[in-house]
Design a protein around this motif. Structure first.
Motif, PDB file in Angstrom:
ATOM      1  N   ASN A   1      -5.303 -12.740 -43.223  1.00 27.29           N
ATOM      2  CA  ASN A   1      -5.494 -12.114 -41.922  1.00 27.29           C
ATOM      3  C   ASN A   1      -4.600 -10.899 -41.712  1.00 27.29           C
ATOM      4  O   ASN A   1      -4.779 -10.174 -40.729  1.00 27.29           O
ATOM      5  N   ALA A   2      -3.654 -10.669 -42.611  1.00 32.78           N
ATOM      6  CA  ALA A   2      -2.740  -9.538 -42.460  1.00 32.78           C
ATOM      7  C   ALA A   2      -3.468  -8.193 -42.465  1.00 32.78           C
ATOM      8  O   ALA A   2      -3.167  -7.339 -41.620  1.00 32.78           O
ATOM      9  N   PRO A   3      -4.434  -7.938 -43.387  1.00 30.04           N
ATOM     10  CA  PRO A   3      -5.142  -6.646 -43.333  1.00 30.04           C
ATOM     11  C   PRO A   3      -5.869  -6.419 -42.014  1.00 30.04           C
ATOM     12  O   PRO A   3      -5.928  -5.285 -41.524  1.00 30.04           O
ATOM     13  N   LEU A   4      -6.410  -7.474 -41.446  1.00 28.80           N
ATOM     14  CA  LEU A   4      -7.098  -7.325 -40.166  1.00 28.80           C
ATOM     15  C   LEU A   4      -6.136  -6.887 -39.067  1.00 28.80           C
ATOM     16  O   LEU A   4      -6.476  -6.048 -38.225  1.00 28.80           O
ATOM     17  N   LEU A   5      -4.928  -7.422 -39.086  1.00 30.74           N
ATOM     18  CA  LEU A   5      -3.916  -7.011 -38.092  1.00 30.74           C
ATOM     19  C   LEU A   5      -3.518  -5.560 -38.289  1.00 30.74           C
ATOM     20  O   LEU A   5      -3.327  -4.825 -37.317  1.00 30.74           O
ATOM     21  N   ARG A   6      -3.415  -5.130 -39.555  1.00 29.22           N
ATOM     22  CA  ARG A   6      -3.077  -3.722 -39.800  1.00 29.22           C
ATOM     23  C   ARG A   6      -4.203  -2.812 -39.337  1.00 29.22           C
ATOM     24  O   ARG A   6      -3.957  -1.761 -38.755  1.00 29.22           O
ATOM     25  N   GLN A   7      -5.443  -3.208 -39.574  1.00 30.39           N
ATOM     26  CA  GLN A   7      -6.576  -2.417 -39.092  1.00 30.39           C
ATOM     27  C   GLN A   7      -6.641  -2.396 -37.568  1.00 30.39           C
ATOM     28  O   GLN A   7      -7.131  -1.433 -36.977  1.00 30.39           O
ATOM     29  N   SER A   8      -6.117  -3.442 -36.940  1.00 26.04           N
ATOM     30  CA  SER A   8      -6.125  -3.499 -35.477  1.00 26.04           C
ATOM     31  C   SER A   8      -5.065  -2.606 -34.867  1.00 26.04           C
ATOM     32  O   SER A   8      -5.082  -2.381 -33.652  1.00 26.04           O
ATOM     33  N   GLY A   9      -4.133  -2.124 -35.679  1.00 27.90           N
ATOM     34  CA  GLY A   9      -3.129  -1.197 -35.167  1.00 27.90           C
ATOM     35  C   GLY A   9      -1.701  -1.642 -35.335  1.00 27.90           C
ATOM     36  O   GLY A   9      -0.785  -0.951 -34.863  1.00 27.90           O
ATOM     37  N   ALA A  10      -1.438  -2.750 -36.009  1.00 23.69           N
ATOM     38  CA  ALA A  10      -0.060  -3.205 -36.206  1.00 23.69           C
ATOM     39  C   ALA A  10       0.638  -2.347 -37.244  1.00 23.69           C
ATOM     40  O   ALA A  10       0.080  -2.058 -38.304  1.00 23.69           O
ATOM     41  N   ASP A  11       1.862  -1.926 -36.941  1.00 22.82           N
ATOM     42  CA  ASP A  11       2.641  -1.142 -37.899  1.00 22.82           C
ATOM     43  C   ASP A  11       3.222  -2.035 -38.988  1.00 22.82           C
ATOM     44  O   ASP A  11       3.319  -1.629 -40.144  1.00 22.82           O
ATOM     45  N   VAL A  12       3.649  -3.229 -38.600  1.00 21.96           N
ATOM     46  CA  VAL A  12       4.222  -4.188 -39.550  1.00 21.96           C
ATOM     47  C   VAL A  12       3.602  -5.546 -39.278  1.00 21.96           C
ATOM     48  O   VAL A  12       3.472  -5.953 -38.118  1.00 21.96           O
ATOM     49  N   VAL A  13       3.188  -6.235 -40.338  1.00 23.95           N
ATOM     50  CA  VAL A  13       2.626  -7.576 -40.216  1.00 23.95           C
ATOM     51  C   VAL A  13       3.480  -8.530 -41.047  1.00 23.95           C
ATOM     52  O   VAL A  13       3.691  -8.302 -42.242  1.00 23.95           O
ATOM     53  N   VAL A  14       3.957  -9.572 -40.405  1.00 28.22           N
ATOM     54  CA  VAL A  14       4.789 -10.572 -41.062  1.00 28.22           C
ATOM     55  C   VAL A  14       3.986 -11.859 -41.191  1.00 28.22           C
ATOM     56  O   VAL A  14       3.477 -12.383 -40.198  1.00 28.22           O
ATOM     57  N   THR A  15       3.850 -12.341 -42.408  1.00 20.59           N
ATOM     58  CA  THR A  15       3.121 -13.581 -42.666  1.00 20.59           C
ATOM     59  C   THR A  15       4.106 -14.732 -42.712  1.00 20.59           C
ATOM     60  O   THR A  15       4.910 -14.833 -43.643  1.00 20.59           O
ATOM     61  N   SER A  16       4.041 -15.577 -41.721  1.00 21.06           N
ATOM     62  CA  SER A  16       5.045 -16.638 -41.595  1.00 21.06           C
ATOM     63  C   SER A  16       4.917 -17.698 -42.686  1.00 21.06           C
ATOM     64  O   SER A  16       5.916 -18.124 -43.268  1.00 21.06           O
ATOM     65  N   SER A  17       3.685 -18.116 -42.988  1.00 24.46           N
ATOM     66  CA  SER A  17       3.526 -19.205 -43.955  1.00 24.46           C
ATOM     67  C   SER A  17       3.914 -18.769 -45.361  1.00 24.46           C
ATOM     68  O   SER A  17       4.626 -19.490 -46.076  1.00 24.46           O
ATOM     69  N   SER A  18       3.469 -17.595 -45.791  1.00 26.78           N
ATOM     70  CA  SER A  18       3.796 -17.151 -47.143  1.00 26.78           C
ATOM     71  C   SER A  18       5.271 -16.811 -47.273  1.00 26.78           C
ATOM     72  O   SER A  18       5.888 -17.059 -48.321  1.00 26.78           O
ATOM     73  N   SER A  19       5.861 -16.257 -46.204  1.00 28.18           N
ATOM     74  CA  SER A  19       7.299 -15.954 -46.256  1.00 28.18           C
ATOM     75  C   SER A  19       8.103 -17.233 -46.393  1.00 28.18           C
ATOM     76  O   SER A  19       9.064 -17.299 -47.190  1.00 28.18           O
ATOM     77  N   ALA A  20       7.729 -18.253 -45.634  1.00 29.10           N
ATOM     78  CA  ALA A  20       8.421 -19.536 -45.755  1.00 29.10           C
ATOM     79  C   ALA A  20       8.208 -20.136 -47.148  1.00 29.10           C
ATOM     80  O   ALA A  20       9.133 -20.713 -47.737  1.00 29.10           O
ATOM     81  N   GLY A  21       6.983 -19.984 -47.690  1.00 30.23           N
ATOM     82  CA  GLY A  21       6.711 -20.509 -49.023  1.00 30.23           C
ATOM     83  C   GLY A  21       7.528 -19.811 -50.095  1.00 30.23           C
ATOM     84  O   GLY A  21       8.051 -20.465 -51.018  1.00 30.23           O
ATOM     85  N   ARG A  22       7.653 -18.493 -49.997  1.00 29.46           N
ATOM     86  CA  ARG A  22       8.467 -17.772 -50.981  1.00 29.46           C
ATOM     87  C   ARG A  22       9.930 -18.189 -50.908  1.00 29.46           C
ATOM     88  O   ARG A  22      10.609 -18.326 -51.927  1.00 29.46           O
ATOM     89  N   LEU A  23      10.417 -18.391 -49.672  1.00 28.08           N
ATOM     90  CA  LEU A  23      11.800 -18.822 -49.529  1.00 28.08           C
ATOM     91  C   LEU A  23      11.996 -20.221 -50.094  1.00 28.08           C
ATOM     92  O   LEU A  23      13.027 -20.506 -50.733  1.00 28.08           O
ATOM     93  N   LEU A  24      11.005 -21.094 -49.919  1.00 28.24           N
ATOM     94  CA  LEU A  24      11.088 -22.431 -50.504  1.00 28.24           C
ATOM     95  C   LEU A  24      11.107 -22.378 -52.021  1.00 28.24           C
ATOM     96  O   LEU A  24      11.895 -23.070 -52.679  1.00 28.24           O
ATOM     97  N   GLY A  25      10.216 -21.554 -52.614  1.00 31.18           N
ATOM     98  CA  GLY A  25      10.179 -21.429 -54.062  1.00 31.18           C
ATOM     99  C   GLY A  25      11.472 -20.864 -54.621  1.00 31.18           C
ATOM    100  O   GLY A  25      11.990 -21.340 -55.640  1.00 31.18           O
ATOM    101  N   MET A  26      12.022 -19.851 -53.959  1.00 30.65           N
ATOM    102  CA  MET A  26      13.296 -19.282 -54.403  1.00 30.65           C
ATOM    103  C   MET A  26      14.415 -20.306 -54.330  1.00 30.65           C
ATOM    104  O   MET A  26      15.266 -20.392 -55.224  1.00 30.65           O
ATOM    105  N   SER A  27      14.402 -21.106 -53.252  1.00 33.26           N
ATOM    106  CA  SER A  27      15.451 -22.109 -53.095  1.00 33.26           C
ATOM    107  C   SER A  27      15.343 -23.195 -54.152  1.00 33.26           C
ATOM    108  O   SER A  27      16.357 -23.755 -54.592  1.00 33.26           O
ATOM    109  N   MET A  28      14.106 -23.509 -54.562  1.00 34.52           N
ATOM    110  CA  MET A  28      13.944 -24.497 -55.622  1.00 34.52           C
ATOM    111  C   MET A  28      14.485 -23.990 -56.945  1.00 34.52           C
ATOM    112  O   MET A  28      15.169 -24.717 -57.688  1.00 34.52           O
ATOM    113  N   LEU A  29      14.206 -22.724 -57.279  1.00 34.21           N
ATOM    114  CA  LEU A  29      14.673 -22.162 -58.542  1.00 34.21           C
ATOM    115  C   LEU A  29      16.155 -21.851 -58.491  1.00 34.21           C
ATOM    116  O   LEU A  29      16.869 -22.005 -59.490  1.00 34.21           O
ATOM    117  N   SER A  30      16.621 -21.380 -57.343  1.00 37.43           N
ATOM    118  CA  SER A  30      18.035 -21.032 -57.200  1.00 37.43           C
ATOM    119  C   SER A  30      18.464 -21.323 -55.771  1.00 37.43           C
ATOM    120  O   SER A  30      18.253 -20.500 -54.881  1.00 37.43           O
TER     121      SER A  30
END
Length: 353
Positions: A246-275
């Motif tokens: 849904n991030a591209p749709l928000l950018r097309q709607s006029g958002a300058d920055v779009v933050v994806t909460s679920s994927s950001s949390a997932g990346r932080l979880l994966g990083m924490s597992m590895l390190s």
């Protein structure tokens, strides 16, 4: 994602409950206010009784001619309440002068105390209306935070930690509890559906400098972003979504920055597992005021012409115009006075306002 809701630009939000709520001021508890008024009224009654009793020789009681303490209390009661049966009357010049210059003002005070609750309600409504009109007149370049859930409150906490004053933040939310919490936190709140133009107009969004879109649903975020961008072409709009698709749709709607909460949390979880240490550092960077903070600042005159590596701050990126340059890129090797720097520096503890 399907947009299941549509905004009606021509329909004004007429529900009286959808209103502007300014930060609440400290007031005395209702029972304490009532008790205070009763004590004041009793004090006026006692004072009037003593005045009449001390000058009792100047009064005449049609029943027996003399005025006792009970008669004085009776006279004070019927006089202050404007009943005035006339069975006890002042006959001497001194008693009449006291009635003119002392008892009559006390009667006025007594009546004001009795109707104080009504007067207070009317005064409070007038004062609130004046505060709202004054706020509308002076608010400029403020930040509108749409949605006061977990994401919205975290965004507000970060803004406050970076020095943004509370009176320049406006919260918009459809839930009365959220608006009550916002006003309790010292913020201006607007109760209503942010997909409607009328609600965003109440938040003075056309004059805002930044807009944070953080509702619970992605489709709602898209509608709000469209409406906000239509009302204000120049504001910086930052939106949060749950799903990456849904991030591209928000950018097309006029958002300058779009933050994806679920994927950001997932990346932080994966990083924490590895390190776990790397994950802890990233969590530290995302939490403002603790340990290390990521901030943006302008290049000073003394820093212009230098390399990012030569600065005391740890520079991770250079903002030049609308471009964000990694500090390792050749174009960022020499800083310009118009550049802005993304730096990592020790966090400053957040002082509650």
């Amino acid at each position: 994602m399907t947009l299941s809701r549509f905004r009606d630009q021509g329909t004004e939000d007429t529900d009286p409950a959808r209103r502007i709520s300014l930060p609440a001021r400290r007031t005395r508890p209702p029972l304490r206010q009532v008790g205070r008024r009763l004590l004041l009224a009793l004090g006026v009654l006692v004072a009037t009784t003593l005045i009449v009793y001390l000058d009792r020789d100047g009064y005449n009681d049609n029943a027996n001619g003399s005025v006792s303490f009970l008669d004085s209390a009776y006279y004070a009661t019927v006089t202050l309440s404007t009943t005035g049966y006339g069975d006890i009357t002042p006959v001497s010049d001194s008693a009449r002068l006291v009635n003119i210059f002392v008892i009559t003002p006390l009667r006025v005070v007594f009546l004001i105390i009795l109707v104080g609750t009504t007067l207070e309600v009317l005064t409070e409504r007038t004062r609130l209306q004046w505060r709202i009109e004054r706020w509308r007149h002076v608010v400029r370049d403020h930040t509108v935070v749409i949605g006061y859930g977990t994401k919205g409150r975290s965004a507000v906490d970060t803004l406050l930690g970076q020095g943004v004053p509370k009176d320049s933040i406006v919260v918009v939310d459809p839930q009365p509890r959220a608006i009550d919490q916002a006003t309790h936190d010292g913020l201006v709140g607007v109760l209503g559906d942010a997909t409607r133009t009328a609600t965003l107009m109440r938040a003075e969004l056309p004059r805002a400098a930044q807009v944070v879109v953080a509702p619970e649903r992605d489709d709602t975020a898209a509608l709000i972003t469209l409406t906000a961008r239509q009302l204000n072409r120049g504001a910086t709009v930052v939106a949060a979504v749950r799903e990456d698709e849904n991030a591209p749709l928000l950018r097309q709607s006029g958002a300058d920055v779009v933050v994806t909460s679920s994927s950001s949390a997932g990346r932080l979880l994966g990083m924490s597992m590895l390190s776990p240490n790397a994950g802890a550092v990233m969590e530290d960077l995302l939490t403002y005021g603790n340990g290390l903070d990521v901030t943006e600042r302008p290049v000073t005159k003394s820093e212009a012409g230098q390399s990012p590596r030569e600065l005391p701050d740890l520079v991770v990126a250079v903002v030049r115009g609308r471009r964000v340059l990694n500090y390792t890129e050749p174009e960022a090797a020499v800083l310009q006075l118009t550049d802005r720097l993304i730096v990592i520096k020790p966090g400053t503890p957040v002082v509650p306002q």
